[in-house]
Motif scaffolding. Sequence first.
Motif, PDB file in Angstrom:
ATOM      1  N   GLY A 102      69.520   7.389 -86.242  1.00 30.70           N
ATOM      2  CA  GLY A 102      69.493   8.480 -87.221  1.00 30.70           C
ATOM      3  C   GLY A 102      69.048   9.829 -86.703  1.00 30.70           C
ATOM      4  O   GLY A 102      69.330  10.841 -87.322  1.00 30.70           O
ATOM      5  N   VAL A 103      68.308   9.856 -85.586  1.00 26.88           N
ATOM      6  CA  VAL A 103      67.831  11.129 -85.064  1.00 26.88           C
ATOM      7  C   VAL A 103      68.156  11.218 -83.581  1.00 26.88           C
ATOM      8  O   VAL A 103      67.861  10.281 -82.837  1.00 26.88           O
ATOM      9  CB  VAL A 103      66.298  11.262 -85.224  1.00 26.88           C
ATOM     10  N   GLY A 136      70.292   6.534 -90.128  1.00 29.84           N
ATOM     11  CA  GLY A 136      69.127   7.007 -90.876  1.00 29.84           C
ATOM     12  C   GLY A 136      68.740   6.055 -91.976  1.00 29.84           C
ATOM     13  O   GLY A 136      67.575   5.704 -92.128  1.00 29.84           O
ATOM     14  N   TYR A 171      75.100   9.424 -88.057  1.00 26.59           N
ATOM     15  CA  TYR A 171      73.699   9.779 -88.304  1.00 26.59           C
ATOM     16  C   TYR A 171      73.206   9.140 -89.604  1.00 26.59           C
ATOM     17  O   TYR A 171      72.088   8.627 -89.673  1.00 26.59           O
ATOM     18  CB  TYR A 171      73.540  11.301 -88.406  1.00 26.59           C
TER      19      TYR A 171
END
Lengths: 518, 317, 329
Positions: B257-258, B190, B186
């Motif tokens: 990242g999400v 990100g 992550y």
Amino acid sequence: MRRGAYRLAEEIKQIERDAGDAPLLEIRGVCKSFPGVKALENVDFTLKRGEIHSLMGENGAGKSTLIKILTGAYRRDTGQITIEGRRIDPHSPLEAQAIGISAVFQEVNLIPDLSIAENIYLGREPMAFGRIDWKRVHRGAEAAMRRLDLDIDVGQSVRSCSIAVQQLTAIARALDVDARVLVLDEPTSSLAAHEVEKLFAVMRKLRGEGFGIVFISHFLDQIYEISDRLTVLRNGKLVGVHAASDLPRLELISLMLGREISEVEETSAGETRKEEIKPFLKARGLSGGVVKKMDFEVRPGEVLGFAGLLGAGRTETAQMLFGIDRAASGTVEMDEEQVRTASPRRAIEKGIGFCPEDRRNAGIIPNLSVRENIVAALQARRGWLRRLSIKKQREISAEYIKMLSIATTDAEKPVAHLSGGNQQKVILARWLALQPRLLILDEPTRGIDVGAKAEIEKRIKELCGGGMSIIFISSELEEVVRDSHRVVVMREGSKIGELAGGDISLSSIIKLIAEKEV
Amino acid sequence: MISKKHIPLAATLAVFALLYAAASVSFEGFFSVRVFTNLLNDNAFLGLAAIGMTFVILSGGIDLSVGAMIGFTSIFIATMIQRYHVNPIVAIVAALAIGSLLGASMGCLIAWFKLPPFLATLAGMFFARGMGLIISMESIPIKSGFFKAIETFGYNFYPVTTIVFLAVVLIALYVAHFTKFGRGVYAVGGSEDSAMLMGLPVSRIKIMVYTLSGFCSALAGIVYTIYTTSGNATAGTTLEMDAIAAVVIGGTLLTGGVGYVAGTVVGILILGTIQTMITFEGTLSSWWTRIAIGGLLLLFIFLQRFIQTRAQGATRK
Amino acid sequence: MMARIKSSKLIWPLLALIVLLALNGFFTPGFFHIEIKSGRFYGHIIDIMNQAAPVMLLSLGMTLVIATGGVDLSVGAVMAISGAVMALLTGKSGVFMPAGLLLTLILCVIAGTWNGLLVSAFDIQPIVATLILMVAGRGIAQLLTQGQILTFHDSSFAFIGSGSFAGLPFSVTVVLVWLAVTAVLSRATAIGMFVESIGDNTKASRYAGISVNTVKLFVYAFSGLCAGMAGLLVASGVNAADSNNAGLYYELDAILAVIVGGTAMSGGRFSLIGSMIGALIIQTLTTSIRAQNVPVEFALVVKAIVALAVFLLQSDAFNKMFAGRKAGV
């Protein structure tokens, strides 16, 4: 000579002060060069335990290079750094952190979509039974934030927090990895007043606990509020180290801008006659970003200087005028008619050109030839259909290569192969080829050698003689004084004064900037 | 009030609920355990590939080689068992090892030589597909006792393919949310620069992500082979696109990242539901699946774009 | 002049092509042999040119797209749509052939414009934006032909793909004409320079007043047009529209051709001729492998290795590592 003596006295004082207390961090004789530029020359810096030490200097003074060397992003060429008497040589930010030096930047280096707690513990999560112990992560993060007197939900994502909380999160992480030296690089520039107070309270608390803090900010009020000592750099050299209480504001600014107030004044050669000519461009109440209610006028054939410290909003004003950033409010009139410059293209149509500050990322088109770089804007204005023939392009580029004495063996050479000064001239040529009515030059002399600087200044004067107007932005205040017919002085986004003709001098500008708000 | 980062996931769930409800109302017998079980069973291999893809996309990359990997694994196992009479378990372990190795090699190219993931995995895709076709162009039916046993087990109890898929989902959930590696993925997606500054082993994480994806697609290939009890080198053609679509529809941002592994599972269910609806409808043909997936992709990409712009606007203040 | 020769990366792909052809000449007897039957040339070389034609057309559009720093994944799907539409219009509905061609191509330009809009106005990453049409486009093509291979015959249309002109397959003429059109369009106007400028430094280009979005819109629309033509060429060669397989993986060949031809994936300087050579290299590889009695599929593996080699050569990190090692020794 006077300055040398002054500095020596300072150093003696310094040695006396240090005698009882070995410094936490000591930098001695650090030099760093980049191709064509000496970024740091023999710079010293000491930081004591329990001290907030501000690093002062204008753009290009070498602050960020020093910070990058300290935090391991750059390697120094010579000199030594010791922390608690131990010599160190960080090769990477990671190593610097391990040694105990952590930095928090204005653009916070966190992962925006992860929670505060995760950002504090990322890469160091406590484990239990082969899985991350989220309970301990949260409790630990809460404790770390409470240490900074912040009682918040550490489960929320960093993105959803204010910049102030993001800064504090970064500080909490730094403290949690056992930082002893904390570098805060412009942490306050996007904070509201009460948030700054909060941050300062934390900084004072940490100072009380014996941490050393290197602080950088362009807000002089804040510098004086929080700092114990100031180190001033200029053009990569150390200019002085002072206790904040011993250094009047006016003197600090003159140190930063490079002139002592009592030295011979250099005044503008500008003619006051220009005052009689009617302005063709009027900006009224231009606001947006940091800029608040800017009013200014430009007359044909004049150089209008924008003076101010870093962060005063000079570049931002220029970018609004050129249509890069949209103004939140305010109007621009040209020839008594309101114009909207919604994009650079529209601004160019109105006869405005712009040499950006960031030459590498916003100016040159590196792999295209000198010729193509010169004709780019002209071709863009003509549109795709009416292409300039190669012959015509060669003529134009040859003309400007000669006129600006651009040192290149060949107009077909990629512009990236040229030196910084020559690249700047190529961009200047790009705009001159358009024959704009107004050319905005944002730091045109930054990072180029002395000879090229003088030439560009000379060129500016000539251009105005030919009727073109120029808005001139430079951190070298002497240049602004020398070349401008009028100067708009800015501070923290607002215009705080305007000087014309004989009134323009270093001391008058510095006094305006240093004046406390009434 | 749901937080902003949960909007895509909520939208995914809503789409699935709506679709499933609509299908249950329109088609008799749609709302049944059997249909739901088949939904999982028919899409288990796609799901496995999509789980691996989820990690890759979370890390900010993309893996185009998963479809080709399925084809390669399928024909590899079939050839090993039928032609060389290798023990099926040995063949399966070997296939998993090869998949992981290929993934790791692509990861190295991406992490060390900074090749764009798109290009490196494109080469990987050509390589895997080519190798598969070299092994055998024809499809090879598998007549192994082991595979028969698996099949019977599926008839009597529960399809093995689904069990494998659900097991991997559980493991993936654990990896994504409870291991340093998972959080590192992550973080790298990100902000790679920040992750580097925070001391995460960015290169290692990237290599591991592609290794994981290689492993998952090899496993998907095995499940596909079990599902069809035959090896076929052209299996999984353009499956990478479906896997990417499932991940994106599952609410994972293509910029990295999400996102959530659980979202991908729902994404798979959505794709499966659309397919099943089209089968139930009878008059509609399979191409509607592609068009519907395209439409959903568009919808979710716009949704992501919208959320991103708003998030950026919020932080800029 | 020196700078020109030095900056010309054409020499490498050209050299690669020559070496490849030479190897073929050595290993395959009669590789360079060309026969003339009823006023038409036949032979391996002619086959390579004929078979490379669709990818060559695609790579013309792809070159411009990649030069702006983008990529177009949807060209294969657009090819399938183009064939399907033509089969419906002229094959099934009996629309006058040139009108059918025109309508089909207009549709493909619209498809490309759609990609361009997503990339420029909505600022979506090119890979993602074109992925949508890549997925949905093939479905649309299958919908149009109801998933079947639509065979149709129109002698004037069939001529495009299987006719001959000046002794060479007519497809070669199509490619040459389109190459000329693209070259004129990009180099005789300022578009080529704008494209290179945007790919090299988008921000600086915008500051210089180049309308970045318009140029991007144009290159994707143009890529759509090229894909449409390639689709027609393929359909006309087999007198059928096969929505399931037409153009499958062609986008990858086109990207490969452009990169092998010396245009960097990151954008900037482009070479149309380079991309043509790139497409020929790829086709020659495929053809020569086929001639060696090795499974054709081996070509995929070789393509993968060639692609990797070229990608690595373009990679800064690889070059640095290599240069560093050289300096270190």
